[in-house]
Each structure stands twice: as C-alpha cells, then as structure tokens.
Scaffold this motif. Structure first.
Motif, PDB file in Angstrom:
ATOM      1  N   SER A 174       5.019   7.749   8.606  1.00  0.00           N
ATOM      2  CA  SER A 174       5.714   7.158   7.888  1.00  0.00           C
ATOM      3  C   SER A 174       6.737   5.657   8.051  1.00  0.00           C
ATOM      4  O   SER A 174       6.929   4.957   7.102  1.00  0.00           O
ATOM      5  CB  SER A 174       7.179   8.217   7.660  1.00  0.00           C
ATOM      6  N   PRO A 175       6.942   5.375   9.581  1.00  0.00           N
ATOM      7  CA  PRO A 175       7.269   3.973   9.665  1.00  0.00           C
ATOM      8  C   PRO A 175       6.411   3.035   9.367  1.00  0.00           C
ATOM      9  O   PRO A 175       7.077   1.707   9.202  1.00  0.00           O
ATOM     10  CB  PRO A 175       7.644   3.967  11.048  1.00  0.00           C
ATOM     11  N   TYR A 176       4.883   3.102   9.214  1.00  0.00           N
ATOM     12  CA  TYR A 176       4.060   1.938   9.147  1.00  0.00           C
ATOM     13  C   TYR A 176       3.550   1.930   7.581  1.00  0.00           C
ATOM     14  O   TYR A 176       2.992   0.892   7.411  1.00  0.00           O
ATOM     15  CB  TYR A 176       2.962   2.592   9.918  1.00  0.00           C
ATOM     16  N   LEU A 177       3.712   2.650   6.763  1.00  0.00           N
ATOM     17  CA  LEU A 177       3.105   2.744   5.427  1.00  0.00           C
ATOM     18  C   LEU A 177       3.867   1.863   4.344  1.00  0.00           C
ATOM     19  O   LEU A 177       4.960   1.680   4.311  1.00  0.00           O
ATOM     20  CB  LEU A 177       3.095   4.179   4.970  1.00  0.00           C
ATOM     21  N   PRO A 178       3.133   0.845   3.968  1.00  0.00           N
ATOM     22  CA  PRO A 178       3.570   0.038   3.057  1.00  0.00           C
ATOM     23  C   PRO A 178       4.250   0.593   1.608  1.00  0.00           C
ATOM     24  O   PRO A 178       3.457   1.716   1.225  1.00  0.00           O
ATOM     25  CB  PRO A 178       2.425  -0.929   2.593  1.00  0.00           C
ATOM     26  N   LYS A 179       5.013   0.057   0.896  1.00  0.00           N
ATOM     27  CA  LYS A 179       5.954   0.604   0.004  1.00  0.00           C
ATOM     28  C   LYS A 179       4.834   0.941  -1.266  1.00  0.00           C
ATOM     29  O   LYS A 179       4.799   1.779  -2.057  1.00  0.00           O
ATOM     30  CB  LYS A 179       7.040  -0.135  -0.493  1.00  0.00           C
ATOM     31  N   SER A 180       4.051  -0.027  -1.413  1.00  0.00           N
ATOM     32  CA  SER A 180       3.004  -0.113  -2.375  1.00  0.00           C
ATOM     33  C   SER A 180       2.149   1.080  -2.337  1.00  0.00           C
ATOM     34  O   SER A 180       1.655   1.866  -3.483  1.00  0.00           O
ATOM     35  CB  SER A 180       2.080  -1.381  -2.554  1.00  0.00           C
ATOM     36  N   LEU A 228      -6.570  10.812   6.174  1.00  0.00           N
ATOM     37  CA  LEU A 228      -6.743   9.757   7.499  1.00  0.00           C
ATOM     38  C   LEU A 228      -5.657   9.708   8.122  1.00  0.00           C
ATOM     39  O   LEU A 228      -4.528   9.699   7.827  1.00  0.00           O
ATOM     40  CB  LEU A 228      -7.245   8.471   6.905  1.00  0.00           C
ATOM     41  N   SER A 229      -5.753  10.217   9.654  1.00  0.00           N
ATOM     42  CA  SER A 229      -4.695  10.332  10.433  1.00  0.00           C
ATOM     43  C   SER A 229      -4.858   9.341  11.649  1.00  0.00           C
ATOM     44  O   SER A 229      -5.938   8.973  11.969  1.00  0.00           O
ATOM     45  CB  SER A 229      -4.431  11.724  10.846  1.00  0.00           C
ATOM     46  N   VAL A 230      -3.636   9.265  12.412  1.00  0.00           N
ATOM     47  CA  VAL A 230      -3.539   8.401  13.530  1.00  0.00           C
ATOM     48  C   VAL A 230      -3.163   9.690  14.698  1.00  0.00           C
ATOM     49  O   VAL A 230      -2.268  10.370  14.586  1.00  0.00           O
ATOM     50  CB  VAL A 230      -2.752   7.436  13.596  1.00  0.00           C
ATOM     51  N   SER A 231      -4.043   9.552  15.981  1.00  0.00           N
ATOM     52  CA  SER A 231      -3.651  10.414  17.003  1.00  0.00           C
ATOM     53  C   SER A 231      -2.292   9.757  17.665  1.00  0.00           C
ATOM     54  O   SER A 231      -2.008   8.882  17.929  1.00  0.00           O
ATOM     55  CB  SER A 231      -4.940  10.392  18.081  1.00  0.00           C
ATOM     56  N   GLU A 232      -1.667  10.799  18.001  1.00  0.00           N
ATOM     57  CA  GLU A 232      -0.244  10.735  18.715  1.00  0.00           C
ATOM     58  C   GLU A 232      -0.485  10.049  20.102  1.00  0.00           C
ATOM     59  O   GLU A 232       0.334   9.060  20.329  1.00  0.00           O
ATOM     60  CB  GLU A 232       0.546  11.858  19.199  1.00  0.00           C
ATOM     61  N   ASP A 233      -1.820  10.141  20.753  1.00  0.00           N
ATOM     62  CA  ASP A 233      -2.263   9.437  21.786  1.00  0.00           C
ATOM     63  C   ASP A 233      -2.458   7.933  21.890  1.00  0.00           C
ATOM     64  O   ASP A 233      -2.768   7.258  22.653  1.00  0.00           O
ATOM     65  CB  ASP A 233      -3.167  10.031  22.860  1.00  0.00           C
ATOM     66  N   SER A 234      -2.902   7.707  20.554  1.00  0.00           N
ATOM     67  CA  SER A 234      -3.326   6.186  20.491  1.00  0.00           C
ATOM     68  C   SER A 234      -2.353   5.463  20.822  1.00  0.00           C
ATOM     69  O   SER A 234      -1.107   5.281  20.846  1.00  0.00           O
ATOM     70  CB  SER A 234      -3.322   5.840  18.787  1.00  0.00           C
ATOM     71  N   LYS A 235      -2.569   4.153  21.495  1.00  0.00           N
ATOM     72  CA  LYS A 235      -1.884   3.065  22.032  1.00  0.00           C
ATOM     73  C   LYS A 235      -1.399   2.093  21.069  1.00  0.00           C
ATOM     74  O   LYS A 235      -0.804   1.195  21.114  1.00  0.00           O
ATOM     75  CB  LYS A 235      -2.345   2.376  23.092  1.00  0.00           C
ATOM     76  N   HIS A 236      -2.091   2.330  19.879  1.00  0.00           N
ATOM     77  CA  HIS A 236      -2.005   1.181  18.692  1.00  0.00           C
ATOM     78  C   HIS A 236      -1.741   1.910  17.439  1.00  0.00           C
ATOM     79  O   HIS A 236      -2.481   1.702  16.437  1.00  0.00           O
ATOM     80  CB  HIS A 236      -3.417   0.294  18.606  1.00  0.00           C
ATOM     81  N   ALA A 283      -2.425   2.546  11.519  1.00  0.00           N
ATOM     82  CA  ALA A 283      -1.995   2.645  10.182  1.00  0.00           C
ATOM     83  C   ALA A 283      -2.204   1.636   9.315  1.00  0.00           C
ATOM     84  O   ALA A 283      -2.635   2.139   8.142  1.00  0.00           O
ATOM     85  CB  ALA A 283      -0.332   3.038  10.470  1.00  0.00           C
ATOM     86  N   GLN A 284      -2.133   0.390   9.793  1.00  0.00           N
ATOM     87  CA  GLN A 284      -2.474  -0.678   9.023  1.00  0.00           C
ATOM     88  C   GLN A 284      -3.986  -0.558   8.675  1.00  0.00           C
ATOM     89  O   GLN A 284      -4.174  -0.940   7.245  1.00  0.00           O
ATOM     90  CB  GLN A 284      -2.075  -2.082   9.678  1.00  0.00           C
ATOM     91  N   PHE A 285      -4.969  -0.183   9.338  1.00  0.00           N
ATOM     92  CA  PHE A 285      -6.165  -0.158   8.788  1.00  0.00           C
ATOM     93  C   PHE A 285      -6.457   0.799   7.838  1.00  0.00           C
ATOM     94  O   PHE A 285      -7.188   0.656   6.842  1.00  0.00           O
ATOM     95  CB  PHE A 285      -7.026   0.148  10.082  1.00  0.00           C
ATOM     96  N   ILE A 286      -5.689   2.189   8.087  1.00  0.00           N
ATOM     97  CA  ILE A 286      -6.052   3.068   7.039  1.00  0.00           C
ATOM     98  C   ILE A 286      -5.372   2.844   5.741  1.00  0.00           C
ATOM     99  O   ILE A 286      -5.652   3.364   4.683  1.00  0.00           O
ATOM    100  CB  ILE A 286      -5.736   4.692   7.541  1.00  0.00           C
ATOM    101  N   ALA A 287      -4.226   2.132   5.871  1.00  0.00           N
ATOM    102  CA  ALA A 287      -3.568   1.835   4.549  1.00  0.00           C
ATOM    103  C   ALA A 287      -4.567   0.718   3.720  1.00  0.00           C
ATOM    104  O   ALA A 287      -4.590   0.654   2.596  1.00  0.00           O
ATOM    105  CB  ALA A 287      -2.153   0.964   4.844  1.00  0.00           C
ATOM    106  N   TYR A 288      -5.073  -0.199   4.720  1.00  0.00           N
ATOM    107  CA  TYR A 288      -6.247  -1.035   4.177  1.00  0.00           C
ATOM    108  C   TYR A 288      -7.330  -0.041   3.416  1.00  0.00           C
ATOM    109  O   TYR A 288      -7.872  -0.418   2.456  1.00  0.00           O
ATOM    110  CB  TYR A 288      -6.939  -1.837   5.136  1.00  0.00           C
ATOM    111  N   LEU A 289      -7.947   0.908   4.125  1.00  0.00           N
ATOM    112  CA  LEU A 289      -9.017   1.566   3.800  1.00  0.00           C
ATOM    113  C   LEU A 289      -8.561   2.389   2.423  1.00  0.00           C
ATOM    114  O   LEU A 289      -9.516   2.850   1.724  1.00  0.00           O
ATOM    115  CB  LEU A 289      -9.328   2.550   4.840  1.00  0.00           C
TER     116      LEU A 289
END
Length: 438
Positions: free
Chosen positions: A115-121, A321-329, A334-340
């Motif tokens: 939720s903190p990373y997703l673009p409003k659009s 499409l999800s991001v692992s909690e352990d991801s360092k990035h 989140a920006q990549f999956i918003a792009y995808l």
C-alpha cells in the motif's frame, strides 16, 4: 482458471531444490549499485511467456539501476514452492500466484504490504472488488491483474436448431430458463431412453470452486462471518440453489450426463465437438483450446452464465503479483509490478493468457471488446465479478480437500440429498474452520 494442485503438505527439500531461486540476499546488488530483482512468473502458454519476457526486457532497457531477472515457475507446485522459499529465506523478490494463496502467506508474515508504494493511477484503475481479493485489514498483499469468469461455451448450430432464445450479458438467461433450454437441447433420437445429445455437460472433477463461486449468482455465499467476525459455513437455500439444479439435471431430467461429472474441462471438448454436448460451463481461458482444437467449420460462441437473484455475480480469485517481505528492495519491486500491471501491459498479458485484465482502462481495448472468440461477452461480465467467498478464510484448503470435494462429488452423482450435503459441508466443515480460529 487452469487447474492447480494446492497440496497442504509441509515444505520439502526436493521442492526447495525445485524452487531454483537464489533469493534476494545472494547477488542482488552489484558493485556499481545496480539492483537485480528476481521475478518468479507462472506464465505457461507460449504467448503469455513471450509477453512477460518482452515486458521484462523493456523494463531492463529503460531502467539503468533496477534490473529484473525472469525466473520460470509452474502453477502445480507454486504453493509449496513459495512456502519452502519463505521458510528457507530464499524467496524471490517478486512472485506470481493467485489470490487464494495470499490468505495464508499474508497471515504468516511472508508478504510485503504494497500500500505505501502503489501509484494512485493504478489504485484507481483497478476496481475495489478486485483490490478486495488481496487486501486484508489495511494491507495490500498483491496486485490483482488477471481474472476469468465462468462462461457457457455453446454449439451455435445446436442452439439455433433448438429455437431457444440466445442470451446476452444485458439480457441473460435466468437459471430456470437455462434449465428449460438444457432440456430442449437434449435429444433421444432413437428412443432408447438414453440421449445421444445432452443440453449441458458439467465437468466436476474439481467441483468445489465452481460450486462456491456460482452460489453468488443466487445470492448465496456459503462462507459468512458470525457475530464475532469469525468465518462460518452455512448452506441454506440460496447457497445450494445452483448445486441442486445441477443435481436435477444429472439425476432427474437427464439433460446433463453423469459420465461428465468426473471429467476436467478439457475432457469434455471431444464430446462437444462431436455434438454430444450442446453447452459447456467452462472458465474463460478454455476458449483458446476450443479455438485451437475445434474441427474445421465448427461454429461456437460464448454466452454468459445464467442469472439469479444475485444477478450475473460470480466469485473469482484473480492472478496476483506480490513482493516477499524478506526482499531488500520492496519499493523497487513494487515499482516493477506497478509497471507490469499498467493498463497497456495488462492488455498484452491478458491476450497471452486468454484472460480478462482487472484494469478498467485495459478492458476498453478493442482487442478485448471484439465479438471474436467471445472476448466481448467476457469483458461485459467483468463488472459483475466479485471476490470468491473463500478468500480470507483460513482452513479453506483443508475443508476443500477433506470435506467439500468428496461431498460435492457424491451429491452430484446422486448418492445422497441436499440435507446430507449440508450436514457435511457446514456441520463437519465448521469443525475444521474452528481449529484455525482459536
């Protein structure tokens, strides 16, 4: 949606090896500060794999500091593979799954809150009903980007010969009309008491998902919240209306063959092409198999499922499409999956998988609103899709495997009536759910 095997077994070493992901803590960061993210994709059709890889390549060409490594996964083992990866600290940064897995993964603390990373659009473009499939509390555990309704794939020649009305999304059949149409489409030409042509073939090798999701069309739900907010199974008249109709068609009216009950959807296609079955309730993606396998000159179409007191509503569990909690990035992932999942890219991914995008903007694309291969029917049904009632229910997988699958199979075969089905689904099933909610 294609069939999946979601075994509840504990993680195993062999699956850990199958995972094949080195994890975000291996070589994600290079000396020059470039980040490399691992993306585990479950695309499996040739066109879908090509679309995913093309978008990854496009990203890599236009982003100098964040690169994405495409990793191929498979649907049949994704649940155990991810569980193994999470527990071993080797999960990919980004992974493809469907919303039904996010309940347990989110509860286990394995998923990053997007939720903190997703673009409003993007948040505005995907309907609230779709976000509801991946949101628990205020946390968003995945971007829902592809979905598929159940539809009727129909032999146009037989439908025309029967004289029944052709339904549309704007004027669908009621379930009662569907039942009457099925009888008119059933033919016992040699009068031996056994139809040579059935109105419909219900493939019920995996009966639970469609039995639960179609209950929404009759204003049923099966999974409810009690006064304390706990999940509870009920199986009243609205919940069981579609199941009782199927039982009547198989065991009383004989407008649906009992022999099809043990089939998977693809097993019914040869009989459909031979004119043995006039209509097939199938997931939307099956259109590709129909288009590829139909004999030359075979004329088919796609119709909406019948409507009840709940309208055309039916439950879905979108691909995510999800991001692992352990991801360092997490932010970069989140920006990549918003792009995808931006609208034009969802169109590419949806066409590759013969599915529907969740994006409102993507659904307007002319390639998804054409009558050809039933795309228009599916796109027009999208607004009626609702989160599957099973999403967010802990213990659902055990209930499905131990209780519901054998109970529905026996009921549809006529082994017992709806009273016994209700006892098994609700009485026995609630004992399982209660163990997960102590």
């Amino acid at each position: 949606m294609r069939s999946r095997i979601l075994a509840a077994a504990a993680a195993s070493l062999s699956l850990a090896l199958l995972a094949g992901c080195s994890g975000s803590d291996s070589d994600s960061d290079s000396a020059n500060g470039t980040v490399t993210l691992e993306f585990l994709s479950l695309a499996w059709q040739k066109e879908s794999i090509e679309a995913n890889k093309a978008l990854v390549a496009k990203w890599n060409d236009t982003h100098s500091k964040v690169k994405v490594k495409y990793v191929q996964g498979v649907w049949d083992s994704i649940h155990d593979q991810m569980l193994t990866s999470f527990e071993g600290g080797k999960a990919p940064d980004i992974f493809h799954d469907d919303a039904s897995d996010l309940t347990d993964f989110g509860h286990g603390g394995y998923l990053a809150d997007l939720s903190p990373y997703l673009p409003k659009s993007l948040r505005a473009d995907i309907p609230k009903a779709s976000w509801a499939t991946t949101t628990y509390g205020k946390k968003i555990y995945g971007i829902p980007f592809l979905q598929e309704p159940r539809v009727l794939v129909v032999n146009k020649k037989l439908l025309k010969q029967s004289g029944v009305r052709t339904p549309t999304v704007q004027h669908p059949w009621s379930w009662a009309e569907f039942e009457r149409a099925s009888k008119k489409l059933t033919r016992d030409r040699n009068k031996d008491g056994k139809p040579e042509q059935y109105g419909v073939a219900w493939s019920m090798k995996e009966p639970v998902t469609q039995s639960v999701n179609l209950a929404l069309s009759t204003d049923g739900k099966i999974f409810y919240k009690d006064k304390d907010g706990k999940n509870e199974i009920r199986y009243g008249a609205a919940d069981s209306a579609v199941a009782r109709l199927i039982n009547r068609q198989v065991n009383t009216a004989h407008s649906a063959p009992k022999s099809a009950l043990g089939m998977a959807g693809s097993d019914t296609l040869p009989g459909f092409f031979a004119g043995k079955y006039a209509m097939l309730p199938l997931n939307f993606s099956f259109r590709q198999q129909v288009q590829q396998q139909a004999p030359k000159g075979f004329d088919w179409t796609v119709l909406p499922m019948p409507s009840g007191s709940g309208g055309l509503a039916q439950g879905v569990a979108p691909q995510t499409l999800s991001v692992s909690e352990d991801s360092k990035h997490k932010k970069a992932a989140a920006q990549f999956i918003a792009y995808l999942t931006q609208a034009d890219h969802q169109v590419q991914l949806a066409r590759g998988d013969w599915l529907l995008p969740t994006s409102r903007e993507a659904l307007k694309d002319p390639s998804l609103t054409t009558d050809k291969y039933g795309w228009k029917t599916g796109s027009e049904m999208a607004a009626s899709l609702r989160p599957s009632p099973v999403l967010g229910v802990r213990g659902y997988a055990e209930w499905k495997d131990k209780i519901a699958t054998p109970a529905f199979q026996e009921y549809y075969n006529g082994a017992f009536g709806v009273t016994e089905l209700r006892k098994r689904l609700a009485d026995d099933g609630n004992l399982i759910l209660n163990r997960y909610q102590r």
